[in-house]
Design a protein around this motif. Structure first.
Motif, PDB file in Angstrom:
ATOM      1  N   VAL A   1      53.709 136.365   6.023  1.00  0.00           N
ATOM      2  CA  VAL A   1      54.565 137.514   6.302  1.00  0.00           C
ATOM      3  C   VAL A   1      55.847 137.436   5.481  1.00  0.00           C
ATOM      4  CG1 VAL A   1      55.909 138.689   8.087  1.00  0.00           C
ATOM      5  CG2 VAL A   1      53.607 137.864   8.585  1.00  0.00           C
ATOM      6  N   ARG A   2      56.489 136.303   5.536  1.00  0.00           N
ATOM      7  CA  ARG A   2      57.760 136.141   4.811  1.00  0.00           C
ATOM      8  C   ARG A   2      57.593 135.593   3.398  1.00  0.00           C
ATOM      9  NH1 ARG A   2      60.908 133.762   9.890  1.00  0.00           N
ATOM     10  NH2 ARG A   2      61.306 135.720  10.936  1.00  0.00           N
ATOM     11  N   GLU A   3      56.396 135.181   3.059  1.00  0.00           N
ATOM     12  CA  GLU A   3      56.070 134.619   1.741  1.00  0.00           C
ATOM     13  C   GLU A   3      56.973 133.440   1.398  1.00  0.00           C
ATOM     14  OE1 GLU A   3      56.034 137.931  -1.016  1.00  0.00           O
ATOM     15  OE2 GLU A   3      53.919 138.227  -0.577  1.00  0.00           O
ATOM     16  N   LEU A   4      56.903 132.418   2.267  1.00  0.00           N
ATOM     17  CA  LEU A   4      57.659 131.198   2.009  1.00  0.00           C
ATOM     18  C   LEU A   4      56.934 129.987   2.559  1.00  0.00           C
ATOM     19  CD1 LEU A   4      59.147 130.563   4.980  1.00  0.00           C
ATOM     20  CD2 LEU A   4      60.714 132.264   4.120  1.00  0.00           C
ATOM     21  N   TYR A   5      57.345 128.819   2.067  1.00  0.00           N
ATOM     22  CA  TYR A   5      56.785 127.542   2.484  1.00  0.00           C
ATOM     23  C   TYR A   5      57.642 126.965   3.592  1.00  0.00           C
ATOM     24  CZ  TYR A   5      54.421 127.883  -2.021  1.00  0.00           C
ATOM     25  OH  TYR A   5      53.690 128.311  -3.078  1.00  0.00           O
ATOM     26  N   VAL A   6      57.005 126.258   4.535  1.00  0.00           N
ATOM     27  CA  VAL A   6      57.714 125.573   5.615  1.00  0.00           C
ATOM     28  C   VAL A   6      57.185 124.143   5.666  1.00  0.00           C
ATOM     29  CG1 VAL A   6      58.216 125.543   8.091  1.00  0.00           C
ATOM     30  CG2 VAL A   6      57.909 127.733   6.908  1.00  0.00           C
ATOM     31  N   TYR A   7      58.101 123.179   5.645  1.00  0.00           N
ATOM     32  CA  TYR A   7      57.697 121.770   5.681  1.00  0.00           C
ATOM     33  C   TYR A   7      58.830 120.937   6.259  1.00  0.00           C
ATOM     34  CZ  TYR A   7      60.472 121.638   1.387  1.00  0.00           C
ATOM     35  OH  TYR A   7      61.492 121.759   0.467  1.00  0.00           O
ATOM     36  N   ARG A   8      58.485 119.707   6.654  1.00  0.00           N
ATOM     37  CA  ARG A   8      59.489 118.790   7.211  1.00  0.00           C
ATOM     38  C   ARG A   8      60.057 117.919   6.106  1.00  0.00           C
ATOM     39  NH1 ARG A   8      60.264 118.180  12.715  1.00  0.00           N
ATOM     40  NH2 ARG A   8      61.093 116.106  12.414  1.00  0.00           N
ATOM     41  N   LYS A   9      61.357 117.784   6.159  1.00  0.00           N
ATOM     42  CA  LYS A   9      62.050 116.875   5.237  1.00  0.00           C
ATOM     43  C   LYS A   9      62.926 115.998   6.116  1.00  0.00           C
ATOM     44  CE  LYS A   9      64.489 116.980   0.881  1.00  0.00           C
ATOM     45  NZ  LYS A   9      65.087 117.841  -0.137  1.00  0.00           N
ATOM     46  N   GLY A  10      62.418 114.792   6.406  1.00  0.00           N
ATOM     47  CA  GLY A  10      63.109 113.938   7.362  1.00  0.00           C
ATOM     48  C   GLY A  10      62.918 114.482   8.769  1.00  0.00           C
ATOM     49  N   ASN A  11      64.002 114.781   9.451  1.00  0.00           N
ATOM     50  CA  ASN A  11      63.943 115.335  10.804  1.00  0.00           C
ATOM     51  C   ASN A  11      64.205 116.839  10.835  1.00  0.00           C
ATOM     52  OD1 ASN A  11      63.430 112.838  11.928  1.00  0.00           O
ATOM     53  ND2 ASN A  11      65.606 112.349  12.135  1.00  0.00           N
TER      54      ASN A  11
END
Length: 126
Positions: free
Chosen positions: A79-89
């Motif tokens: 929907v938003r055309e973006l990546y989501v990931y964890r970087k540390g906490n």
């Protein structure tokens, strides 16, 4: 005198036509977001189905908002055309490809579309 006015008028018209045609050639059409809506015919009424074609796999069709890449612990939001990931906490969102998958072909990487029950409720209303 009238002939001079006609010549000047015709010259101005010719210049305007040439300048408009030059501008018309430089117009760039921008494609809308990689989202297609089509109607499936089931029963008397069709059902609207949204099909997403993300920029990392434009020839593939996805029917859900979220695509998860388990090998990289990476999510793609259609929907938003973006990546989501964890970087540390911290959870990070990015419109650019994260550095740790820059050399990975995500169109061939193992992925799964998350079902709607696991989807969050923050879809913008239309």
């Amino acid at each position: 005198m009238k002939s001079i006015v006609k010549i000047v008028g015709i010259s101005v018209m010719a210049i305007l036509m040439v300048s408009f045609s030059a501008n018309a050639q430089s117009v760039v059409k921008v494609k809308p977001a990689h989202k297609t809506v089509f109607v499936k015919q089931k029963g008397p009424r069709g059902k609207k189905v949204v099909v997403y074609h993300p920029r990392w796999a434009p020839k593939k069709a996805f029917y859900r908002r979220w695509v998860y890449f388990p090998a990289y612990n990476l999510y793609w939001d259609n929907v938003r055309e973006l990546y989501v990931y964890r970087k540390g906490n911290v959870w990070v969102t990015s419109v650019t490809v994260p550095a740790f998958v820059i050399n990975v072909d995500l169109s061939t990487a193992k992925h799964e579309e998350l079902p709607e029950e696991k989807d969050s409720q923050d879809v913008p209303e239309k």
